[in-house]
Design a protein around this motif. Sequence first.
Motif, PDB file in Angstrom:
ATOM      1  N   LEU A  62      49.837  45.255  45.238  1.00 31.31           N
ATOM      2  CA  LEU A  62      49.057  46.372  44.706  1.00 31.31           C
ATOM      3  C   LEU A  62      49.676  47.730  45.033  1.00 31.31           C
ATOM      4  CD1 LEU A  62      45.430  45.191  45.630  1.00 31.31           C
ATOM      5  CD2 LEU A  62      46.623  44.918  43.445  1.00 31.31           C
ATOM      6  N   SER A  63      50.481  47.794  46.058  1.00 31.05           N
ATOM      7  CA  SER A  63      51.037  49.054  46.547  1.00 31.05           C
ATOM      8  C   SER A  63      52.251  49.511  45.742  1.00 31.05           C
ATOM      9  CB  SER A  63      51.447  48.906  48.015  1.00 31.05           C
ATOM     10  OG  SER A  63      50.336  48.583  48.798  1.00 31.05           O
ATOM     11  N   ASN A  64      52.608  50.751  45.958  1.00 31.03           N
ATOM     12  CA  ASN A  64      53.827  51.351  45.392  1.00 31.03           C
ATOM     13  C   ASN A  64      53.902  51.253  43.871  1.00 31.03           C
ATOM     14  OD1 ASN A  64      54.769  51.970  48.020  1.00 31.03           O
ATOM     15  ND2 ASN A  64      55.419  49.838  48.234  1.00 31.03           N
ATOM     16  N   ARG A  65      52.800  51.473  43.227  1.00 34.97           N
ATOM     17  CA  ARG A  65      52.773  51.435  41.765  1.00 34.97           C
ATOM     18  C   ARG A  65      52.745  52.853  41.222  1.00 34.97           C
ATOM     19  NH1 ARG A  65      51.579  46.836  39.087  1.00 34.97           N
ATOM     20  NH2 ARG A  65      51.570  45.010  40.432  1.00 34.97           N
ATOM     21  N   ASP A  66      53.443  53.038  40.120  1.00 34.45           N
ATOM     22  CA  ASP A  66      53.373  54.318  39.442  1.00 34.45           C
ATOM     23  C   ASP A  66      52.258  54.237  38.387  1.00 34.45           C
ATOM     24  OD1 ASP A  66      54.430  52.775  37.397  1.00 34.45           O
ATOM     25  OD2 ASP A  66      56.412  53.716  37.462  1.00 34.45           O
ATOM     26  N   GLU A  67      52.060  55.318  37.678  1.00 36.42           N
ATOM     27  CA  GLU A  67      50.969  55.362  36.698  1.00 36.42           C
ATOM     28  C   GLU A  67      51.103  54.244  35.667  1.00 36.42           C
ATOM     29  OE1 GLU A  67      48.945  58.493  33.528  1.00 36.42           O
ATOM     30  OE2 GLU A  67      50.461  59.201  34.924  1.00 36.42           O
ATOM     31  N   GLU A  68      52.320  53.975  35.257  1.00 32.93           N
ATOM     32  CA  GLU A  68      52.579  52.970  34.219  1.00 32.93           C
ATOM     33  C   GLU A  68      52.220  51.549  34.664  1.00 32.93           C
ATOM     34  OE1 GLU A  68      56.542  51.339  32.101  1.00 32.93           O
ATOM     35  OE2 GLU A  68      56.325  53.523  32.081  1.00 32.93           O
ATOM     36  N   THR A  69      52.472  51.222  35.926  1.00 29.68           N
ATOM     37  CA  THR A  69      52.169  49.869  36.401  1.00 29.68           C
ATOM     38  C   THR A  69      50.771  49.770  37.013  1.00 29.68           C
ATOM     39  OG1 THR A  69      53.279  50.307  38.516  1.00 29.68           O
ATOM     40  CG2 THR A  69      54.584  49.233  36.784  1.00 29.68           C
ATOM     41  N   LEU A  70      50.190  50.908  37.398  1.00 29.78           N
ATOM     42  CA  LEU A  70      48.838  50.902  37.945  1.00 29.78           C
ATOM     43  C   LEU A  70      47.792  50.811  36.833  1.00 29.78           C
ATOM     44  CD1 LEU A  70      47.011  51.124  40.416  1.00 29.78           C
ATOM     45  CD2 LEU A  70      47.237  53.616  40.279  1.00 29.78           C
ATOM     46  N   GLU A  71      48.086  51.424  35.698  1.00 31.92           N
ATOM     47  CA  GLU A  71      47.121  51.474  34.597  1.00 31.92           C
ATOM     48  C   GLU A  71      46.644  50.095  34.134  1.00 31.92           C
ATOM     49  OE1 GLU A  71      46.642  53.229  30.091  1.00 31.92           O
ATOM     50  OE2 GLU A  71      48.333  53.907  31.290  1.00 31.92           O
ATOM     51  N   PRO A  72      47.541  49.124  33.839  1.00 31.64           N
ATOM     52  CA  PRO A  72      47.031  47.821  33.385  1.00 31.64           C
ATOM     53  C   PRO A  72      46.206  47.102  34.454  1.00 31.64           C
ATOM     54  CG  PRO A  72      49.451  47.857  33.347  1.00 31.64           C
ATOM     55  CD  PRO A  72      48.987  49.196  33.804  1.00 31.64           C
ATOM     56  N   LEU A  73      46.559  47.289  35.694  1.00 35.91           N
ATOM     57  CA  LEU A  73      45.822  46.666  36.794  1.00 35.91           C
ATOM     58  C   LEU A  73      44.422  47.256  36.914  1.00 35.91           C
ATOM     59  CD1 LEU A  73      45.721  44.772  39.203  1.00 35.91           C
ATOM     60  CD2 LEU A  73      46.890  46.519  40.545  1.00 35.91           C
ATOM     61  N   LEU A  74      44.324  48.573  36.844  1.00 36.19           N
ATOM     62  CA  LEU A  74      43.016  49.235  36.886  1.00 36.19           C
ATOM     63  C   LEU A  74      42.187  48.887  35.653  1.00 36.19           C
ATOM     64  CD1 LEU A  74      43.781  52.793  38.265  1.00 36.19           C
ATOM     65  CD2 LEU A  74      42.258  51.100  39.262  1.00 36.19           C
ATOM     66  N   ALA A  75      42.825  48.840  34.508  1.00 35.82           N
ATOM     67  CA  ALA A  75      42.117  48.513  33.269  1.00 35.82           C
ATOM     68  C   ALA A  75      41.529  47.102  33.368  1.00 35.82           C
ATOM     69  CB  ALA A  75      43.058  48.615  32.074  1.00 35.82           C
ATOM     70  N   PHE A  76      42.325  46.149  33.837  1.00 38.95           N
ATOM     71  CA  PHE A  76      41.834  44.778  33.991  1.00 38.95           C
ATOM     72  C   PHE A  76      40.681  44.721  34.982  1.00 38.95           C
ATOM     73  CE2 PHE A  76      41.704  40.776  36.259  1.00 38.95           C
ATOM     74  CZ  PHE A  76      41.503  39.889  35.204  1.00 38.95           C
ATOM     75  N   THR A  77      40.865  45.350  36.133  1.00 38.79           N
ATOM     76  CA  THR A  77      39.840  45.310  37.178  1.00 38.79           C
ATOM     77  C   THR A  77      38.548  45.943  36.683  1.00 38.79           C
ATOM     78  OG1 THR A  77      41.584  45.410  38.853  1.00 38.79           O
ATOM     79  CG2 THR A  77      39.354  45.887  39.583  1.00 38.79           C
ATOM     80  N   ALA A  78      38.643  47.107  36.054  1.00 36.64           N
ATOM     81  CA  ALA A  78      37.447  47.799  35.563  1.00 36.64           C
ATOM     82  C   ALA A  78      36.748  46.995  34.467  1.00 36.64           C
ATOM     83  CB  ALA A  78      37.819  49.186  35.051  1.00 36.64           C
ATOM     84  N   THR A  79      37.513  46.329  33.628  1.00 37.84           N
ATOM     85  CA  THR A  79      36.933  45.573  32.523  1.00 37.84           C
ATOM     86  C   THR A  79      36.258  44.286  32.983  1.00 37.84           C
ATOM     87  OG1 THR A  79      38.596  46.464  31.021  1.00 37.84           O
ATOM     88  CG2 THR A  79      37.450  44.478  30.304  1.00 37.84           C
ATOM     89  N   PHE A  80      36.875  43.591  33.932  1.00 39.58           N
ATOM     90  CA  PHE A  80      36.413  42.249  34.279  1.00 39.58           C
ATOM     91  C   PHE A  80      35.613  42.157  35.578  1.00 39.58           C
ATOM     92  CE2 PHE A  80      39.714  41.409  31.209  1.00 39.58           C
ATOM     93  CZ  PHE A  80      39.178  40.374  30.461  1.00 39.58           C
ATOM     94  N   ILE A  81      35.458  43.251  36.312  1.00 38.68           N
ATOM     95  CA  ILE A  81      34.779  43.182  37.608  1.00 38.68           C
ATOM     96  C   ILE A  81      33.312  42.767  37.476  1.00 38.68           C
ATOM     97  CG2 ILE A  81      34.058  45.598  37.765  1.00 38.68           C
ATOM     98  CD1 ILE A  81      34.983  45.362  40.794  1.00 38.68           C
ATOM     99  N   SER A  82      32.699  43.051  36.346  1.00 36.36           N
ATOM    100  CA  SER A  82      31.287  42.712  36.193  1.00 36.36           C
ATOM    101  C   SER A  82      31.066  41.303  35.633  1.00 36.36           C
ATOM    102  CB  SER A  82      30.590  43.750  35.308  1.00 36.36           C
ATOM    103  OG  SER A  82      31.209  43.820  34.055  1.00 36.36           O
ATOM    104  N   ARG A  83      32.125  40.582  35.382  1.00 32.46           N
ATOM    105  CA  ARG A  83      31.978  39.191  34.931  1.00 32.46           C
ATOM    106  C   ARG A  83      31.890  38.287  36.155  1.00 32.46           C
ATOM    107  NH1 ARG A  83      35.648  38.598  29.535  1.00 32.46           N
ATOM    108  NH2 ARG A  83      34.931  40.515  28.582  1.00 32.46           N
ATOM    109  N   PRO A  84      30.781  37.562  36.282  1.00 32.88           N
ATOM    110  CA  PRO A  84      30.533  36.770  37.500  1.00 32.88           C
ATOM    111  C   PRO A  84      31.672  35.850  37.907  1.00 32.88           C
ATOM    112  CG  PRO A  84      28.591  36.765  36.105  1.00 32.88           C
ATOM    113  CD  PRO A  84      29.680  37.455  35.323  1.00 32.88           C
TER     114      PRO A  84
END
Length: 138
Positions: free
Chosen positions: A52-74
């Motif tokens: 998870l560390s040492n990511r720039d905006e380009e590599t952090l964005e898909p990770l954040l997008a996935f986490t934000a989208t799927f965190i509420s799925r049980p």
Amino acid sequence: LLKKKKLKKYDVMLQKFRYGDALDEALAARDPNAIVAVLEELGRRRGLINALSNRDEETLEPLLAFTATFISRPKYTPILIGVANQLCDIYARVFGQSDTIDEYFEKLHMHVKNECRTQSALNQLIGQIDTVMYAAEM
């Protein structure tokens, strides 16, 4: 003759201990089950923070997008809560530097807040049901 099963790109990266690349490959595959499986494997290998560390905006964005989208799925919530926690710890210092990243953190915050509200409402409902059940037994 037995055919050798071809490994997915993220499996090859895991074998080479290239944890960040493994996570990037899983995210690129766009399969939520594969992404969560890689995250779980990284957790087992104690490589999650490294990935998870040492990511720039380009590599952090898909990770954040996935986490934000799927965190509420049980199905995914238990692992993604840990991931979200780590992301907040690691990237707290960069809040305000990128509108895109800030937007994903705000979306993540909104999903978590809504989930907390839902859980609270469900707990109240359970309490009400318990009261009715107890009264019915008397």
